[in-house]
Enzyme design. Structure first.
Site, PDB file in Angstrom:
ATOM      1  N   VAL A  17     -55.484  55.864  25.143  1.00 42.08           N
ATOM      2  CA  VAL A  17     -55.024  57.132  25.701  1.00 42.08           C
ATOM      3  C   VAL A  17     -54.155  57.893  24.698  1.00 42.08           C
ATOM      4  CG1 VAL A  17     -53.748  58.235  27.591  1.00 42.08           C
ATOM      5  CG2 VAL A  17     -55.152  56.220  28.041  1.00 42.08           C
ATOM      6  N   LYS A  41     -45.846  49.212  17.973  1.00 43.61           N
ATOM      7  CA  LYS A  41     -45.341  47.863  17.692  1.00 43.61           C
ATOM      8  C   LYS A  41     -45.637  47.424  16.260  1.00 43.61           C
ATOM      9  CE  LYS A  41     -45.399  45.869  22.349  1.00 43.61           C
ATOM     10  NZ  LYS A  41     -45.985  44.819  23.219  1.00 43.61           N
ATOM     11  N   LYS A  99     -48.718  53.761  35.730  1.00 41.99           N
ATOM     12  CA  LYS A  99     -48.696  53.757  37.194  1.00 41.99           C
ATOM     13  C   LYS A  99     -47.924  52.581  37.784  1.00 41.99           C
ATOM     14  CE  LYS A  99     -52.625  53.411  35.919  1.00 41.99           C
ATOM     15  NZ  LYS A  99     -53.336  53.110  34.659  1.00 41.99           N
ATOM     16  N   GLY A 181     -65.823  48.245  27.361  1.00 45.57           N
ATOM     17  CA  GLY A 181     -64.426  48.666  27.316  1.00 45.57           C
ATOM     18  C   GLY A 181     -63.899  49.231  28.616  1.00 45.57           C
ATOM     19  N   GLU A 184     -60.635  45.070  30.908  1.00 40.84           N
ATOM     20  CA  GLU A 184     -59.897  44.315  29.897  1.00 40.84           C
ATOM     21  C   GLU A 184     -60.443  42.891  29.798  1.00 40.84           C
ATOM     22  OE1 GLU A 184     -57.581  45.629  27.999  1.00 40.84           O
ATOM     23  OE2 GLU A 184     -57.467  47.556  29.045  1.00 40.84           O
ATOM     24  N   ASP A 195     -54.108  47.624  40.443  1.00 44.92           N
ATOM     25  CA  ASP A 195     -54.103  48.928  39.773  1.00 44.92           C
ATOM     26  C   ASP A 195     -54.272  50.051  40.796  1.00 44.92           C
ATOM     27  OD1 ASP A 195     -54.411  50.605  37.202  1.00 44.92           O
ATOM     28  OD2 ASP A 195     -56.242  51.085  38.295  1.00 44.92           O
ATOM     29  N   LYS A 199     -51.486  53.206  42.088  1.00 43.22           N
ATOM     30  CA  LYS A 199     -51.876  54.616  42.166  1.00 43.22           C
ATOM     31  C   LYS A 199     -51.723  55.142  43.592  1.00 43.22           C
ATOM     32  CE  LYS A 199     -55.165  54.022  38.362  1.00 43.22           C
ATOM     33  NZ  LYS A 199     -56.576  53.862  37.990  1.00 43.22           N
TER      34      LYS A 199
END
Length: 401
Positions: A17, A41, A99, A181, A184, A195, A199
């Protein structure tokens, strides 16, 4: 802090993103926004832009007086919380896509932004490119909302699409999602419903004005789906979709749930396939309205982040109108829903306290029942369900007891 006509951005995270946002910004010359520094990182990782743009110390961005907007796009919820809270307290507005962090800290972060005169925007946190939050804030800014029903996770929807449209097995579909993709290496957050839950908590805050702790919401994923359930659904003319739903059950209460649903062809979300998301918003007088689009990916989500950046450039912030102007409804699990329960052992069935049973089937391998149960009783056995050889899906909108 007053907004500037120019946004000088400090970006945290340069994954799918973050890089998507960077590329979208390059293709949006009319947007008066530039990324000054990107905190990551690993400085040694090979990247497509100059190395001097990157840093590894949070304070490089958080203490920079030129940075007037922090964009947080990292996966670690606790690190994201520290970054966002520190930025807001220091007078910098924030755009976030995390989220999980938002669902667990929203009340505190709303108070901090109000006290410090800054803004926290996060349209990209729910449904990627679909502007659901902004619509709930602006267009549905009244107390006529009846329900929000959505496929909020593209990974699980991709898996279910392959199963029902291409006759893939669950494992084949999961492997394909990982290969492309969409899922994960560890897909737990997606297929467990967590997830979607995060949301849903965010959407319910803007839809009804009440912030609900995620732990209070009954949440079940698709990981127990097997060939028996798939055959049952197909024979009955259903598809299985992982649904997140907020429903007003009376003027003073609403319920939330995340779980598989047996969806028929008359339902708007029946044809939402692959990695796409779909949200149906229903009101007392405006009936059902449907929003559809890509819920994940670098460019779709990056575009949603850019929309927040542009909105902030014009001084926009969420007003949380439902919280400010209306009596917010109470959250309840005390509602009746009709479910399909597949089980193998009678001892497993006994954990489910049905109000009534409409249909029952017994065989040597698996059994099922279709009946009505109180959601609060399902919530009591939520942790146990993950340990049993069962699959649960719902059929109807919850009704007040």
């Amino acid at each position: 802090m007053t907004t500037s006509t120019k946004q000088t951005i400090g970006l945290f995270g340069f994954g799918i993103v973050g890089e998507g946002l960077y590329n979208v910004l390059q293709k949006s010359p009319a947007t008066k926004a530039q990324i000054k520094s990107i905190c990551i990182k690993d400085l040694e990782k090979k990247r497509s832009i100059p190395k001097e743009t990157f840093c590894t110390d949070y304070n490089t961005i958080l203490n920079d007086p030129e940075v007037n907007l922090v964009v947080e796009l990292i996966s670690d919820a606790e690190e994201a919380y520290k970054i966002v809270k520190t930025a807001l307290l220091s007078g910098k507005s924030v755009v976030s896509g995390n989220k999980k962090m938002l669902a667990h800290h929203l009340e505190e972060l709303i108070n901090i932004q109000n006290e410090n005169g800054v803004a926290l925007l996060y349209d990209a946190s729910a449904c990627g490119s679909i502007p659901v939050i902004r619509n709930l804030e602006e267009y549905y800014d009244n107390d006529l909302l009846v329900s929000i029903t959505g496929i909020l996770n593209g990974s699980s929807n991709f898996i279910l699409s392959k199963i029902f449209n291409e006759n893939s097995t669950y494992q084949q579909a999961l492997s394909k999602a990982q290969e492309l993709g969409f899922a994960e290496a560890d897909p737990t957050l997606d297929i467990s419903g967590q997830d979607s839950l995060n949301k849903l908590v965010i959407l319910a805050t803007h839809g009804f004005g009440t912030i609900v702790s995620p732990e209070k919401v009954f949440t079940l994923g698709i990981d127990k789906l097997n060939s028996f359930d798939i055959q049952f659904a197909k024979e009955k003319g259903f598809k299985v979709k992982l649904i997140a739903q907020a429903t007003k059950v009376k003027h003073n209460a609403f319920s939330l749930l995340v779980m598989p649903k047996l969806v028929n062809a008359n339902d708007y979300i029946y044809n939402v396939e692959d990695e796409y998301n779909g949200v149906v918003i229903q009101g007392e007088f405006y009936e059902k309205q449907f929003m559809f689009g890509k819920g994940a990916g670098g460019f779709p989500t990056g575009s949603a982040v850019l929309s927040d950046i542009t909105a902030r450039m014009h001084g926009y912030k969420y007003e949380y109108k439902k919280r400010k102007y209306f009596n917010t409804p109470a959250f309840t699990n005390d509602v009746l829903i009709k479910i399909y329960l597949r089980y193998k052992n009678v001892i497993d069935f006994e954990h489910f306290d049905f109000e009534s049973i409409d249909e029952k089937y017994t065989s040597k391998v698996y059994n099922y029942v279709v009946g009505t149960i109180n959601l609060k009783n399902l919530h009591k056995v939520q942790k146990l369900i993950s340990k049993l050889d069962v699959f649960v899906a719902f059929l109807d909108v919850p009704e007040k007891v």
